[in-house]
Design an enzyme around this catalytic site. Structure first.
Site, PDB file in Angstrom:
ATOM      1  N   GLU A 136       0.843  -1.205   0.000  1.00 41.31           N
ATOM      2  CA  GLU A 136       0.000   0.000   0.000  1.00 41.31           C
ATOM      3  C   GLU A 136       0.874   1.251   0.000  1.00 41.31           C
ATOM      4  O   GLU A 136       2.064   1.207   0.283  1.00 41.31           O
ATOM      5  CB  GLU A 136      -0.897   0.014   1.245  1.00 41.31           C
ATOM      6  N   TYR A 243      -8.374   5.218 -21.014  1.00 39.65           N
ATOM      7  CA  TYR A 243      -8.740   4.619 -19.733  1.00 39.65           C
ATOM      8  C   TYR A 243      -8.178   5.480 -18.609  1.00 39.65           C
ATOM      9  O   TYR A 243      -6.999   5.895 -18.654  1.00 39.65           O
ATOM     10  CB  TYR A 243      -8.172   3.197 -19.629  1.00 39.65           C
TER      11      TYR A 243
END
Ligand SMILES: *[C@@H]1O[C@H](CO)[C@@H](O)[C@H](O)[C@H]1NC(C)=O
Ligand SMILES: *[C@@H]1O[C@H](CO)[C@@H](O)[C@H](O)[C@H]1NC(C)=O
Length: 366
Positions: A136, A243
């Site tokens: 993370e 995208y």
């Protein structure tokens, strides 16, 4: 009565002994009289034994990497490192009974409890290295006090980790001239599963909202109530010209599979994350559009719409593919940590040197 009985049993024992002796001599004689059948199997079996020994030795020679816990309990077949990434340099195991023999122990940050009781036992064997595994960003990493100087190696997305985990482009020696842009049905798409403000997503939500005022965005994913099946993930991205590769929080080197997906399937990523220069450490500068290249969301929207009308300009975003290729990443939920764990295995197989990692928080959070 007693006498007869003991004589009987004596005779019986004698008979057994004679029978066994006869069997042995018979066996011996048959071996003696057929030397080929005797020698051949022996040679074979010695050969087998050598093979077996060398196999065993190879396993023993490989450093043992112990997965202390399964991150988020997402289990996979440990042989996947070999089958998916051809990584075979360590003996990867989750068997804690091998702890005192393990060359390295992989410890998942989120699984460390506040009282540190979920850490492996101390003292650790002197040759053993502990690996701090955290995929993370700092925004989504909880500081657990007391672990800053416990580890030998860091494994994170950061380039300056001891073991950096990143999806990388690979170069091709022979240029690929055959690439064709897939059929595009939509202009801009976004798959987003997490919209929780505390995870740092405020910036990307704000930008998305502003951008969608000026151009239509096709949104998929849990966060917006339209769950996308795994098998539709890559095809959906491929069906769009652009995208939105928006990271949940903005940190140096924090560039995830959100960028890799469109690159792998032939769609142009519009990135929101660390500065352009940081992206260019990993992928060619003409392979993506950075939101910071524009003064505001409106001018980005206008640019994308212009590219929609200009096939030649759009096509230039794929020039890099002649010399490099992106590989689709693993997308199943239980595969979330496969790359990180296998990367650790690869490292452990190649590095035996002494190492300490100090003040990991000072390094990671600053
Ligand atoms: C290794 O030994 C086992 C029995 O111990 C045997 O079943 C196996 O076939 C052997 N493998 C090789 C490659 O010789
Ligand atoms: C690993 O790190 C610890 C703590 O810094 C240190 O005491 C130990 O000697 C190191 N071991 C190895 C094998 O590098």
């Amino acid at each position: 009565m007693l006498n007869t009985n003991s004589t009987g049993s004596l005779l019986c024992r004698l008979a057994v002994i004679l029978a066994v002796a006869g069997l042995i001599s018979l066996t011996f004689m048959s071996l003696w009289t057929s030397p080929q059948t005797f020698c051949l199997p022996q040679q074979l079996s010695r050969h087998h034994a050598e093979k077996n020994n060398s196999l065993d030795k190879a396993v023993v020679d490989k450093p043992i990497l112990l997965l202390w816990v399964w991150p988020e309990d997402y289990r996979f077949d440990l042989s996947d490192c070999k089958t998916i990434y051809n990584i075979d340099g360590c003996h990867l195991t989750d068997d804690r009974s091998l702890y005192s023999n393990s060359d390295a122990v992989l410890i998942f940050h989120k699984a460390i409890s506040e009282d540190l009781s979920t850490l492996p036992p101390s003292p650790r064997p002197p040759f053993q290295k502990w690996i701090w595994m955290n995929v993370e960003s700092p925004t989504n990493t909880q500081k657990i006090p007391g672990i800053e100087n416990l580890f030998n190696l860091t494994l994170t997305y950061r380039e300056d980790s001891d073991i950096p985990v990143k999806l990388q482009l690979t170069s091709r020696k022979i240029p690929d001239e055959d690439f064709e842009i897939s059929k595009k049905e939509k202009l801009i798409c976004w798959i987003v599963s997490n919209n929780l403000k505390w995870t740092g997503v405020g910036t990307r939500i704000a930008f998305f909202q502003e951008l969608s005022k000026h151009v239509k965005i096709h949104v998929y994913g849990k966060a917006y109530g339209t769950f996308l099946d795994y098998k539709d993930y890559f095809p959906t991205i491929a069906s769009c010209k652009f995208y939105l590769s928006f990271e949940n929080s903005i940190h140096k080197d924090y560039i995830t599979e959100k960028l890799n997906g469109p690159l792998a399937v032939g769609t142009v990523p519009v990135v929101l994350g660390p500065p352009r220069k940081n992206y260019e450490k990993f992928v060619p500068g003409d392979s993506f559009i950075h939101v910071n290249d524009f003064p505001d969301a409106k001018s980005l929207a206008e640019y994308l719409q212009r590219l929609d009308q200009d096939d030649e300009a759009y096509r230039r975003y794929f020039n890099w593919r002649r010399h490099f290729s992106a590989r689709p990443h693993l997308i199943l939920q239980n595969q979330k940590f496969v790359l990180a764990i296998c990367t650790a295995c690869d490292y452990v197989g190649k590095h035996k040197e002494y190492k300490e990692a100090h003040d990991i928080y000072e390094w990671f959070f600053n």
